[in-house]
Design a protein around this motif. Structure first.
Motif, PDB file in Angstrom:
ATOM      1  N   UNK A 237     -50.270   5.874 -32.247  1.00 55.01           N
ATOM      2  CA  UNK A 237     -50.341   4.439 -32.539  1.00 55.01           C
ATOM      3  C   UNK A 237     -48.995   3.782 -32.842  1.00 55.01           C
ATOM      4  N   UNK A 238     -48.215   4.340 -33.747  1.00 58.55           N
ATOM      5  CA  UNK A 238     -46.973   3.687 -34.154  1.00 58.55           C
ATOM      6  C   UNK A 238     -45.928   3.659 -33.039  1.00 58.55           C
ATOM      7  N   UNK A 239     -45.648   4.780 -32.344  1.00 60.30           N
ATOM      8  CA  UNK A 239     -44.710   4.694 -31.214  1.00 60.30           C
ATOM      9  C   UNK A 239     -45.185   3.739 -30.117  1.00 60.30           C
ATOM     10  N   UNK A 240     -46.486   3.717 -29.868  1.00 57.05           N
ATOM     11  CA  UNK A 240     -47.012   2.787 -28.860  1.00 57.05           C
ATOM     12  C   UNK A 240     -46.773   1.343 -29.281  1.00 57.05           C
ATOM     13  N   UNK A 241     -47.017   1.051 -30.543  1.00 54.21           N
ATOM     14  CA  UNK A 241     -46.771  -0.299 -31.055  1.00 54.21           C
ATOM     15  C   UNK A 241     -45.295  -0.655 -30.958  1.00 54.21           C
ATOM     16  N   UNK A 242     -44.423   0.306 -31.272  1.00 53.59           N
ATOM     17  CA  UNK A 242     -42.980   0.045 -31.216  1.00 53.59           C
ATOM     18  C   UNK A 242     -42.543  -0.318 -29.794  1.00 53.59           C
ATOM     19  N   UNK A 243     -43.110   0.346 -28.800  1.00 50.56           N
ATOM     20  CA  UNK A 243     -42.762   0.043 -27.400  1.00 50.56           C
ATOM     21  C   UNK A 243     -43.155  -1.380 -27.032  1.00 50.56           C
TER      22      UNK A 243
END
Length: 397
Positions: A237-243
């Motif tokens: 979730x967090x890396x996807x949101x960062x992208x």
């Protein structure tokens, strides 16, 4: 009466055989039993007309489903033929395949993201032009159009490579997408995104400076590692949101502003409106990154993709998105009232107040649907409409 029936029966000829005599005796016995019991009709031997009616009714019941199926099939064939006639299709006609391929390509580009990219780039560039109207030169129009084409190529590259690697998930969540629906092969998709990526890179490296080319290349790399193994950052979730936040929030808004200023020959400055729209859309990208997974919970769980929706549930994520977006609107209204010299206060306050009202109304509708799949999809589409509306407001704030 029974005696009369028995004694009054005509003797059968000897040629009729024993079978006929047995049948006659059984029939007579039946009449006798019926008479003795006082029954008005024969029990063991019904009239021939009754038997035929029973058989006819049973045949009608058995034939009815077959007839219904045949009618449905004939209707389906007629509808298909009519559709083929309307579309100009038929054997030897290439119009229908071409139209189908164009439609598949259009779906492949994910039109709702295309609209966001076009509106964002036009609104950001318009604001720069309004602030530096004396520096406008019409000779720059082809360059601006080429820049928009490059942005659309990057958009299609990112969403396209995601569909290539998400085909199994899309078969559950988005079966209408061209690869999942079998309307486009993966090899064709690879050719499309490779071509578009090269076109975009060629445009920015040729017409824009090294700084813009670096930002553009960075966005393509982020879009690739979001979907492509082994990193495949969308699985967390967090890396996807960062992208999504980095590409849709910061790089797009900062990059377009910087490119527009460079084309006009004016220095880029972090003015209040520029800082506001960059911060606002960055927060909005957080909301989109969480809300985009709301309709996809079933397929994500099947493929072990962890999202906020699979972790916390659709209801909690949807309401958290509403709360964060409402906070965004409250900050915008506060800035409009607190900084009248930096913003157009009526537009900032009234515009965001109206949008917040629509948001509350949509959230209420979603809650009343019990967070059904149909309600979630409508809510996600509405979030994108609010995203478009913010860019409509931006040139006037």
């Amino acid at each position: 009466m029974s005696q009369a029936l028995v004694t009054g029966a005509r003797p059968l000829p000897r040629a009729a055989g024993m079978g006929a005599r047995d049948a006659s005796s059984r029939t007579s016995a039946g009449f006798v039993r019926g008479a003795r019991s006082g029954s008005p009709c024969c029990v063991s031997s019904r009239p021939q007309s009754s038997i035929q009616q029973s058989r006819r009714r049973r045949g009608e019941r058995e034939a009815r489903p077959m007839l219904s199926g045949a009618v449905e099939r004939s209707r389906s064939v007629a509808a298909s033929s009519a559709a083929a006639d309307v579309s100009g299709g038929g054997e030897g006609s290439s119009a229908a395949p071409k139209a189908s391929l164009l439609h598949a390509f259009w779906k492949f580009t994910r039109p709702h993201t295309i609209r966001g990219t076009i509106l964002g780039s036009v609104a950001l560039t318009s604001r720069v032009l309004l602030e530096h109207s004396d520096a406008i030169r019409w000779i720059l129009l082809p360059r601006a159009f080429a820049g928009l084409v490059a942005l659309l190529c990057a958009n299609a590259f990112i969403v396209g490579i995601n569909q290539i690697y998400d085909v199994r998930i899309d078969e559950v969540n988005k079966p209408y997408l061209p690869i999942a629906a079998g309307e486009m092969s993966q090899s064709t998709a690879w050719v499309i995104i490779s071509t578009l990526g090269l076109i975009g890179l060629t445009i920015v490296h040729t017409l824009f400076g090294q700084h813009i080319a670096l930002l553009y290349t960075l966005s393509l790399v982020i879009g690739a590692i979001y979907s492509v193994p082994p990193l495949r950052l969308k699985q967390r979730p967090l890396p996807a949101m960062a992208c999504i936040v980095l590409c849709r929030g910061f790089l797009l808004n900062y990059g377009v502003n910087d490119a527009a200023c460079a084309a006009l020959g004016v220095p880029f400055e972090w003015k209040f409106p520029v800082a506001f729209i960059t911060g606002f859309v960055t927060c909005f990208a957080v909301i989109i990154s969480a809300a985009k997974d709301l309709p996809d919970v079933e397929g994500d769980k099947k493929e072990n993709v962890q999202t906020f929706a699979t972790w916390l549930g659709t209801g909690k994520v949807a309401m958290a998105s509403v709360a964060l977006l409402m906070l965004n609107y409250l900050v915008a209204m506060f800035l409009g009232m607190a900084q009248p010299d930096m913003f157009n206060s009526p537009v900032m306050v009234v515009g965001h107040m109206v949008l917040s009202f629509f948001l509350v109304n949509q959230a209420t509708k979603l809650h009343h649907t019990g967070y059904s799949q149909q309600g979630i999809k409508g809510f996600y589409r509405f979030i994108w409409n609010l995203f478009y509306a913010e860019y409509f407001l931006y040139p006037f704030i």
